[in-house]
Design an enzyme around this catalytic site. Structure first.
Site, PDB file in Angstrom:
ATOM      1  N   ARG A  72      10.552 -21.290   2.985  1.00 30.81           N
ATOM      2  CA  ARG A  72      10.236 -20.290   4.007  1.00 30.81           C
ATOM      3  C   ARG A  72      11.295 -19.191   3.939  1.00 30.81           C
ATOM      4  O   ARG A  72      12.485 -19.468   4.120  1.00 30.81           O
ATOM      5  CB  ARG A  72      10.229 -20.958   5.395  1.00 30.81           C
ATOM      6  CG  ARG A  72      10.099 -20.001   6.545  1.00 30.81           C
ATOM      7  CD  ARG A  72      10.085 -20.715   7.914  1.00 30.81           C
ATOM      8  NE  ARG A  72      10.105 -19.702   8.953  1.00 30.81           N
ATOM      9  CZ  ARG A  72      11.089 -19.515   9.832  1.00 30.81           C
ATOM     10  NH1 ARG A  72      12.138 -20.307   9.871  1.00 30.81           N
ATOM     11  NH2 ARG A  72      11.021 -18.546  10.716  1.00 30.81           N
ATOM     12  N   HIS A 109      12.131 -11.500  10.818  1.00 29.73           N
ATOM     13  CA  HIS A 109      13.266 -12.354  11.173  1.00 29.73           C
ATOM     14  C   HIS A 109      14.458 -11.442  11.469  1.00 29.73           C
ATOM     15  O   HIS A 109      15.463 -11.455  10.778  1.00 29.73           O
ATOM     16  CB  HIS A 109      13.556 -13.368  10.063  1.00 29.73           C
ATOM     17  CG  HIS A 109      14.398 -14.544  10.488  1.00 29.73           C
ATOM     18  ND1 HIS A 109      14.050 -15.844  10.218  1.00 29.73           N
ATOM     19  CD2 HIS A 109      15.574 -14.616  11.155  1.00 29.73           C
ATOM     20  CE1 HIS A 109      14.986 -16.670  10.696  1.00 29.73           C
ATOM     21  NE2 HIS A 109      15.930 -15.939  11.263  1.00 29.73           N
ATOM     22  N   GLU A 117      11.300 -16.518  16.442  1.00 34.64           N
ATOM     23  CA  GLU A 117      12.100 -16.692  17.655  1.00 34.64           C
ATOM     24  C   GLU A 117      12.123 -15.500  18.593  1.00 34.64           C
ATOM     25  O   GLU A 117      13.145 -14.816  18.739  1.00 34.64           O
ATOM     26  CB  GLU A 117      13.541 -17.051  17.266  1.00 34.64           C
ATOM     27  CG  GLU A 117      13.640 -18.315  16.457  1.00 34.64           C
ATOM     28  CD  GLU A 117      15.079 -18.774  16.274  1.00 34.64           C
ATOM     29  OE1 GLU A 117      15.996 -17.985  16.483  1.00 34.64           O
ATOM     30  OE2 GLU A 117      15.257 -19.950  15.934  1.00 34.64           O
ATOM     31  N   ASN A 132      11.394 -23.983  16.012  1.00 36.04           N
ATOM     32  CA  ASN A 132      12.789 -24.068  15.580  1.00 36.04           C
ATOM     33  C   ASN A 132      13.555 -24.825  16.643  1.00 36.04           C
ATOM     34  O   ASN A 132      13.542 -24.442  17.816  1.00 36.04           O
ATOM     35  CB  ASN A 132      13.408 -22.672  15.443  1.00 36.04           C
ATOM     36  CG  ASN A 132      12.863 -21.899  14.245  1.00 36.04           C
ATOM     37  OD1 ASN A 132      12.031 -22.408  13.501  1.00 36.04           O
ATOM     38  ND2 ASN A 132      13.335 -20.678  14.073  1.00 36.04           N
ATOM     39  N   TYR A 157      17.298 -26.957  17.561  1.00 35.71           N
ATOM     40  CA  TYR A 157      18.661 -27.307  17.166  1.00 35.71           C
ATOM     41  C   TYR A 157      19.363 -28.228  18.159  1.00 35.71           C
ATOM     42  O   TYR A 157      20.082 -29.134  17.768  1.00 35.71           O
ATOM     43  CB  TYR A 157      19.508 -26.033  16.999  1.00 35.71           C
ATOM     44  CG  TYR A 157      19.112 -25.219  15.787  1.00 35.71           C
ATOM     45  CD1 TYR A 157      19.734 -25.405  14.564  1.00 35.71           C
ATOM     46  CD2 TYR A 157      18.099 -24.267  15.871  1.00 35.71           C
ATOM     47  CE1 TYR A 157      19.371 -24.671  13.444  1.00 35.71           C
ATOM     48  CE2 TYR A 157      17.729 -23.520  14.745  1.00 35.71           C
ATOM     49  CZ  TYR A 157      18.369 -23.729  13.540  1.00 35.71           C
ATOM     50  OH  TYR A 157      18.006 -23.013  12.441  1.00 35.71           O
ATOM     51  N   GLU A 192      12.475 -24.780  11.550  1.00 37.92           N
ATOM     52  CA  GLU A 192      13.930 -24.813  11.365  1.00 37.92           C
ATOM     53  C   GLU A 192      14.504 -25.995  12.119  1.00 37.92           C
ATOM     54  O   GLU A 192      14.085 -26.280  13.247  1.00 37.92           O
ATOM     55  CB  GLU A 192      14.632 -23.555  11.916  1.00 37.92           C
ATOM     56  CG  GLU A 192      14.462 -22.318  11.090  1.00 37.92           C
ATOM     57  CD  GLU A 192      15.165 -21.096  11.696  1.00 37.92           C
ATOM     58  OE1 GLU A 192      16.145 -21.275  12.456  1.00 37.92           O
ATOM     59  OE2 GLU A 192      14.715 -19.979  11.413  1.00 37.92           O
TER      60      GLU A 192
HETATM   61  C1  PNW Z   1      18.165 -19.764  14.477  1.00 33.81           C
HETATM   62  N1  PNW Z   1      19.039 -22.579  20.282  1.00 33.81           N
HETATM   63  O1  PNW Z   1      18.344 -19.331  15.809  1.00 33.81           O
HETATM   64  C2  PNW Z   1      17.818 -18.554  13.600  1.00 33.81           C
HETATM   65  O2  PNW Z   1      16.433 -18.471  13.366  1.00 33.81           O
HETATM   66  C3  PNW Z   1      18.552 -18.490  12.291  1.00 33.81           C
HETATM   67  O3  PNW Z   1      18.459 -17.191  11.733  1.00 33.81           O
HETATM   68  C4  PNW Z   1      19.983 -18.934  12.459  1.00 33.81           C
HETATM   69  O4  PNW Z   1      20.748 -18.776  11.296  1.00 33.81           O
HETATM   70  C5  PNW Z   1      19.956 -20.370  12.924  1.00 33.81           C
HETATM   71  O5  PNW Z   1      19.266 -20.487  14.134  1.00 33.81           O
HETATM   72  C6  PNW Z   1      21.319 -20.987  13.129  1.00 33.81           C
HETATM   73  O6  PNW Z   1      21.963 -20.447  14.241  1.00 33.81           O
HETATM   74  C7  PNW Z   1      18.528 -20.218  16.871  1.00 33.81           C
HETATM   75  O7  PNW Z   1      18.566 -22.202  21.362  1.00 33.81           O
HETATM   76  C8  PNW Z   1      17.831 -19.992  18.021  1.00 33.81           C
HETATM   77  O8  PNW Z   1      19.667 -23.642  20.231  1.00 33.81           O
HETATM   78  C9  PNW Z   1      17.974 -20.759  19.143  1.00 33.81           C
HETATM   79  C10 PNW Z   1      18.840 -21.800  19.126  1.00 33.81           C
HETATM   80  C11 PNW Z   1      19.546 -22.062  17.990  1.00 33.81           C
HETATM   81  C12 PNW Z   1      19.410 -21.282  16.866  1.00 33.81           C
END
Ligand code: PNW
Length: 489
Positions: free
Chosen positions: A84, A129, A174, A314, A316, A385
């Site tokens: 991707r 992006h 996002e 996505n 995390y 992601e």
């Molecule tokens: C992503 N959260 O953003 C992005 O799509 C990437 O470009 C970036 O490199 C990656 O995270 C790492 O930071 C995020 O709310 C959006 O926890 C939200 C969160 C985390 C990451």
């Protein structure tokens, strides 16, 4: 840290797809080569240097514009089903608009796509992006309703150019980060810093733009190209601090990602009811003649509803939520967090890997997938992601291997209970420009040496882990990668 293992080994379903992701500004470099125009991250890193950690820029980044063959070689080493990546709008449209197309920009993506297809690696394209052309920003960017037309025209050019070979499309990566971090706050370009207004204008226009691009594909391109298209929503899990905060945590979920998911995936469409109520009530208290949250027309609600073939997710980390309606010390008013009426923080019981925001909370992933299944009628989920950073360079990334094992386990738990997850994407294929953290935070399965012009890439332990996962289509919680074996195709 693997103490509660429920299964030693677990198979993934037939047809499940594994890949990795990157984005244009974060890896390409070549910021003004071959006719590329200026984007908002070029402007930020050049005009306000050192707002980014170590004054880093994406001018060269991983130099993927010139290193794409090596990038595809890494995909082959890992055995990826797909990769991707995102298109750079200012690289493709030098005027920002549809009147001129930069052939050199198209060539770069054609070369990358064709090289991937040679080895049966499926290209998945994200249209946006975060690297908006600066000229469109000067016109208000995502707060200007005309962005709907600008984005749709750009999408059309991309479908025309690549849709014969590309069958997976993501419109926007996002929305929360675009609108909240970029427009409410000042933690992403364009550092608008106008909380309480700008993020809501952005949200409305972005959702309409997404839906217009979706319908354009659906009506004009899907019949002949036969692909699939949707949006990518970032969602954290919001856990109530105590039983008294259950409603507050739900409010946080609705504002933070329901804002973008509810209009598309719910049966009723539109912004979540609680969001409309809270912003309207606060606006009235504050003396506004109307709510600071703009309304969709009935026609827009209908057009947005159902405008995604899958839930691109996505994920995390998680946050703890506690109700707080008072502005004292915490919120300015009006503002987005004042509208939600909560405080968010990180539990000190969650695993700390040296990041203020990314705590390791696999059960949050399980709870989030469960909620998406229950609230939106079990949509197909593409995890677009998931991953974690390391703060210092190095190849022995045991923390990341453990992160992947436990998040994949949580995902399989949700799938066992019926969640329809079909795709998993590790962020990221390689170290890259981590936005305001510059090159400090490294998310790569491959390490990139940013201090030499070659930007050499080297497999980390997590790359070996991911390769074995893909080879066996099985999660083995005890698998220990052997890095003495050279990484080969
Ligand atoms: C992503 N959260 O953003 C992005 O799509 C990437 O470009 C970036 O490199 C990656 O995270 C790492 O930071 C995020 O709310 C959006 O926890 C939200 C969160 C985390 C990451």
């Amino acid at each position: 840290d693997l103490k509660n293992i429920r299964h030693e080994k677990r198979k993934f379903p037939e047809g499940f797809l594994f890949g990795t992701a990157t984005s244009s500004y974060q890896v390409e470099g070549a910021w003004n080569d071959d006719g590329k125009a200026e984007g908002i991250w070029d402007r930020l890193t050049h005009a306000r240097p050192c707002t980014v950690k170590n004054c880093d820029t994406g001018d060269i980044a991983g130099n993927s514009y010139y290193n794409y063959k090596r990038d595809v070689e890494m995909m082959r080493e890992l055995g990826l089903d797909f990769y991707r990546f995102s298109l750079s709008w200012p690289r493709i449209l030098p005027t920002s608009f549809s009147d001129q197309v930069n052939e050199a920009g198209l060539n770069y993506y054609n070369n990358l796509i064709n090289e991937m297809l040679k080895y049966n690696i499926e290209p998945m394209i994200t249209l946006y992006h975060w690297d908006l052309p600066q000229k469109l920003q000067d016109l208000g960017g995502w707060t200007n309703p005309h962005v709907v037309d600008w984005f749709t025209d750009y999408a059309k050019i991309a479908f025309e150019a690549f849709g014969d070979r590309v069958k997976f499309w993501f419109t926007i990566n996002e929305p929360r980060e675009v609108c909240y971090q970029g427009y409410a706050g000042a933690s992403m370009a364009p550092l608008y810093n106008m909380s309480g207004y700008a993020e809501y204008l952005c949200a409305k226009n972005l959702l309409v733009a997404h839906a217009k691009a979706y319908h354009l594909y659906n009506n004009e391109y899907r019949p002949k190209q036969g692909g699939t298209i949707g949006i990518v929503v970032s969602a954290s899990w919001h856990e109530p601090e105590t039983e008294n905060d259950i409603v507050a945590a739900e409010d946080a979920n609705q504002f933070e990602w329901g804002q973008y998911a509810h209009p598309i995936f719910s049966e009723s469409g539109d912004f979540p009811a609680v969001m409309k109520e809270r912003v309207a009530a606060n606006s009235a208290d504050q003396g506004f003649f109307r709510s600071r949250l703009p309304e969709f027309t009935a026609e827009e609600i209908d057009m947005i509803k159902g405008s995604s073939d899958f839930f691109g997710l996505n994920h995390y980390t998680s946050s703890l939520i506690v109700r707080n309606e008072s502005v004292n010390g915490y919120h300015v008013s009006p503002s987005y967090y004042d509208d939600i009426g909560v405080i968010m923080y990180k539990s000190n019981t969650w695993e700390d890997i040296g990041s203020p925001w990314l705590k390791v909370v696999p059960e949050g992933f399980y709870k989030l997938l469960t909620k998406i299944r229950e609230d939106y009628g079990n949509p197909t989920v593409f995890v677009t992601e998931n991953g974690c950073m390391q703060i210092t360079a190095g190849l022995e990334d045991d923390t990341r291997v453990s992160f992947y094992k436990r998040y994949l386990e949580a995902m399989l738990d949700a799938m066992d209970e019926g969640s329809d997850v079909q795709v998993y994407t590790a962020w990221s294929l390689m170290d890259n420009f981590e936005w305001m953290q510059g090159y400090n935070d490294r998310f790569g399965l491959y390490e990139v040496n940013f201090s030499i012009p070659e930007r050499t890439r080297t497999a980390r332990k997590s790359a070996y882990f991911y390769k074995e996962l893909i080879r066996t289509k099985e999660l083995d919680m005890h698998y220990e990668p052997d890095m003495s074996v050279p990484m080969t195709i």
